[in-house]
Design a protein around this motif. Structure first.
Motif, PDB file in Angstrom:
ATOM      1  N   ASN A  31       0.826  -1.210   0.000  1.00 32.96           N
ATOM      2  CA  ASN A  31       0.000   0.000   0.000  1.00 32.96           C
ATOM      3  C   ASN A  31       0.857   1.256   0.000  1.00 32.96           C
ATOM      4  O   ASN A  31       0.549   2.231  -0.686  1.00 32.96           O
ATOM      5  N   GLU A  32       1.936   1.235   0.761  1.00 31.96           N
ATOM      6  CA  GLU A  32       2.835   2.387   0.824  1.00 31.96           C
ATOM      7  C   GLU A  32       3.428   2.685  -0.557  1.00 31.96           C
ATOM      8  O   GLU A  32       3.436   3.837  -1.008  1.00 31.96           O
ATOM      9  N   LEU A  33       3.910   1.653  -1.235  1.00 35.08           N
ATOM     10  CA  LEU A  33       4.501   1.851  -2.560  1.00 35.08           C
ATOM     11  C   LEU A  33       3.448   2.219  -3.599  1.00 35.08           C
ATOM     12  O   LEU A  33       3.689   3.071  -4.458  1.00 35.08           O
ATOM     13  N   PHE A  34       2.271   1.614  -3.508  1.00 35.81           N
ATOM     14  CA  PHE A  34       1.204   1.913  -4.468  1.00 35.81           C
ATOM     15  C   PHE A  34       0.777   3.379  -4.357  1.00 35.81           C
ATOM     16  O   PHE A  34       0.539   4.031  -5.372  1.00 35.81           O
ATOM     17  N   GLU A  35       0.716   3.896  -3.145  1.00 38.49           N
ATOM     18  CA  GLU A  35       0.339   5.308  -2.967  1.00 38.49           C
ATOM     19  C   GLU A  35       1.343   6.250  -3.624  1.00 38.49           C
ATOM     20  O   GLU A  35       0.975   7.337  -4.063  1.00 38.49           O
ATOM     21  N   VAL A  36       2.586   5.851  -3.690  1.00 34.76           N
ATOM     22  CA  VAL A  36       3.623   6.674  -4.323  1.00 34.76           C
ATOM     23  C   VAL A  36       3.601   6.493  -5.844  1.00 34.76           C
ATOM     24  O   VAL A  36       3.792   7.457  -6.592  1.00 34.76           O
ATOM     25  N   ILE A  37       3.351   5.278  -6.286  1.00 38.28           N
ATOM     26  CA  ILE A  37       3.313   4.990  -7.719  1.00 38.28           C
ATOM     27  C   ILE A  37       2.113   5.652  -8.389  1.00 38.28           C
ATOM     28  O   ILE A  37       2.225   6.175  -9.503  1.00 38.28           O
ATOM     29  N   LEU A  38       0.978   5.635  -7.728  1.00 44.43           N
ATOM     30  CA  LEU A  38      -0.271   6.065  -8.350  1.00 44.43           C
ATOM     31  C   LEU A  38      -0.225   7.462  -8.963  1.00 44.43           C
ATOM     32  O   LEU A  38      -0.612   7.621 -10.124  1.00 44.43           O
ATOM     33  N   PRO A  39       0.248   8.502  -8.267  1.00 43.44           N
ATOM     34  CA  PRO A  39       0.295   9.827  -8.903  1.00 43.44           C
ATOM     35  C   PRO A  39       1.176   9.859 -10.156  1.00 43.44           C
ATOM     36  O   PRO A  39       0.837  10.509 -11.139  1.00 43.44           O
ATOM     37  N   ALA A  40       2.293   9.146 -10.128  1.00 41.86           N
ATOM     38  CA  ALA A  40       3.169   9.103 -11.301  1.00 41.86           C
ATOM     39  C   ALA A  40       2.482   8.384 -12.462  1.00 41.86           C
ATOM     40  O   ALA A  40       2.568   8.821 -13.612  1.00 41.86           O
ATOM     41  N   ALA A  41       1.777   7.308 -12.164  1.00 41.65           N
ATOM     42  CA  ALA A  41       1.048   6.574 -13.205  1.00 41.65           C
ATOM     43  C   ALA A  41      -0.083   7.430 -13.776  1.00 41.65           C
ATOM     44  O   ALA A  41      -0.302   7.453 -14.990  1.00 41.65           O
ATOM     45  N   GLN A  42      -0.776   8.149 -12.902  1.00 36.69           N
ATOM     46  CA  GLN A  42      -1.857   9.030 -13.365  1.00 36.69           C
ATOM     47  C   GLN A  42      -1.299  10.136 -14.267  1.00 36.69           C
ATOM     48  O   GLN A  42      -1.881  10.443 -15.311  1.00 36.69           O
ATOM     49  N   GLN A  43      -0.204  10.727 -13.855  1.00 38.99           N
ATOM     50  CA  GLN A  43       0.400  11.798 -14.645  1.00 38.99           C
ATOM     51  C   GLN A  43       0.834  11.267 -16.005  1.00 38.99           C
ATOM     52  O   GLN A  43       0.612  11.900 -17.027  1.00 38.99           O
ATOM     53  N   TRP A  44       1.441  10.103 -16.033  1.00 36.86           N
ATOM     54  CA  TRP A  44       1.863   9.507 -17.295  1.00 36.86           C
ATOM     55  C   TRP A  44       0.644   9.258 -18.185  1.00 36.86           C
ATOM     56  O   TRP A  44       0.672   9.561 -19.374  1.00 36.86           O
ATOM     57  N   ALA A  45      -0.423   8.683 -17.606  1.00 32.15           N
ATOM     58  CA  ALA A  45      -1.632   8.372 -18.378  1.00 32.15           C
ATOM     59  C   ALA A  45      -2.287   9.618 -18.946  1.00 32.15           C
ATOM     60  O   ALA A  45      -2.818   9.605 -20.062  1.00 32.15           O
ATOM     61  N   GLN A  46      -2.234  10.720 -18.214  1.00 35.93           N
ATOM     62  CA  GLN A  46      -2.852  11.973 -18.693  1.00 35.93           C
ATOM     63  C   GLN A  46      -2.078  12.531 -19.879  1.00 35.93           C
ATOM     64  O   GLN A  46      -2.657  13.221 -20.719  1.00 35.93           O
ATOM     65  N   GLN A  47      -0.806  12.268 -19.944  1.00 39.92           N
ATOM     66  CA  GLN A  47       0.011  12.793 -21.035  1.00 39.92           C
ATOM     67  C   GLN A  47      -0.157  11.980 -22.314  1.00 39.92           C
ATOM     68  O   GLN A  47       0.265  12.416 -23.377  1.00 39.92           O
ATOM     69  N   LYS A  48      -0.739  10.815 -22.211  1.00 40.14           N
ATOM     70  CA  LYS A  48      -0.902   9.937 -23.381  1.00 40.14           C
ATOM     71  C   LYS A  48      -2.240  10.139 -24.040  1.00 40.14           C
ATOM     72  O   LYS A  48      -3.211  10.487 -23.612  1.00 40.14           O
TER      73      LYS A  48
END
Length: 141
Positions: A124-141
């Motif tokens: 959960n700790e790592l997922f919370e950190v990954i999620l914003p980066a994944a969202q930002q990447w997805a928005q740019q695509k």
């Protein structure tokens, strides 16, 4: 009765698993966490859930997340991450580069390893950190 939802493996058994076997488990763990987050965030139509899940679970989004968690990893986690990154899958999807796919496999290997060790808080700790980066990447695509 065996608990197949929360399988626990000892260190010896985990060392016997290949990076791709760990990634196989980690892929489903990562997707389950993403789906849970999406539903908890209020997405309710299956069309929107499916579309957003695909955007956040793809190799590019996971690779973006890999970059942000790497400094947080313990030595043991870094070893699992490297082992996953260096795994040689038989093919790479056309939608991602070999580098993105290697980083995604590293994240999935790490998530599989943590899951099979029962380290749900760390997941959960790592997922919370990954999620914003994944969202930002997805928005740019």
């Amino acid at each position: 009765m065996t608990d197949f939802l929360h399988p626990m493996m000892d260190e010896h058994a985990l060392r016997q698993c290949s990076a791709l076997a760990l990634a196989h488990m980690g892929d489903s763990v990562y997707e389950l966490m993403t789906r849970g987050w999406l539903i908890a965030s209020g997405l309710v139509t299956s069309r929107n859930l499916h579309r957003e899940t695909i955007r956040l679970v793809c190799a590019g989004a996971q690779a973006a997340g890999a970059h942000v968690i790497q400094p947080m990893l313990t030595e043991e986690e870094q070893a699992v991450f490297r082992h996953g990154r260096n795994a040689k899958p038989k093919s790479v999807p056309k939608s991602s580069s070999p580098t993105e796919y290697a980083l995604a496999t590293a994240v999935e290997s790490l998530f599989g390893w943590l899951y099979l060790r029962g380290q749900y808080d760390r997941l959960n700790e790592l997922f919370e950190v990954i999620l914003p980066a994944a969202q930002q990447w997805a928005q740019q695509k």
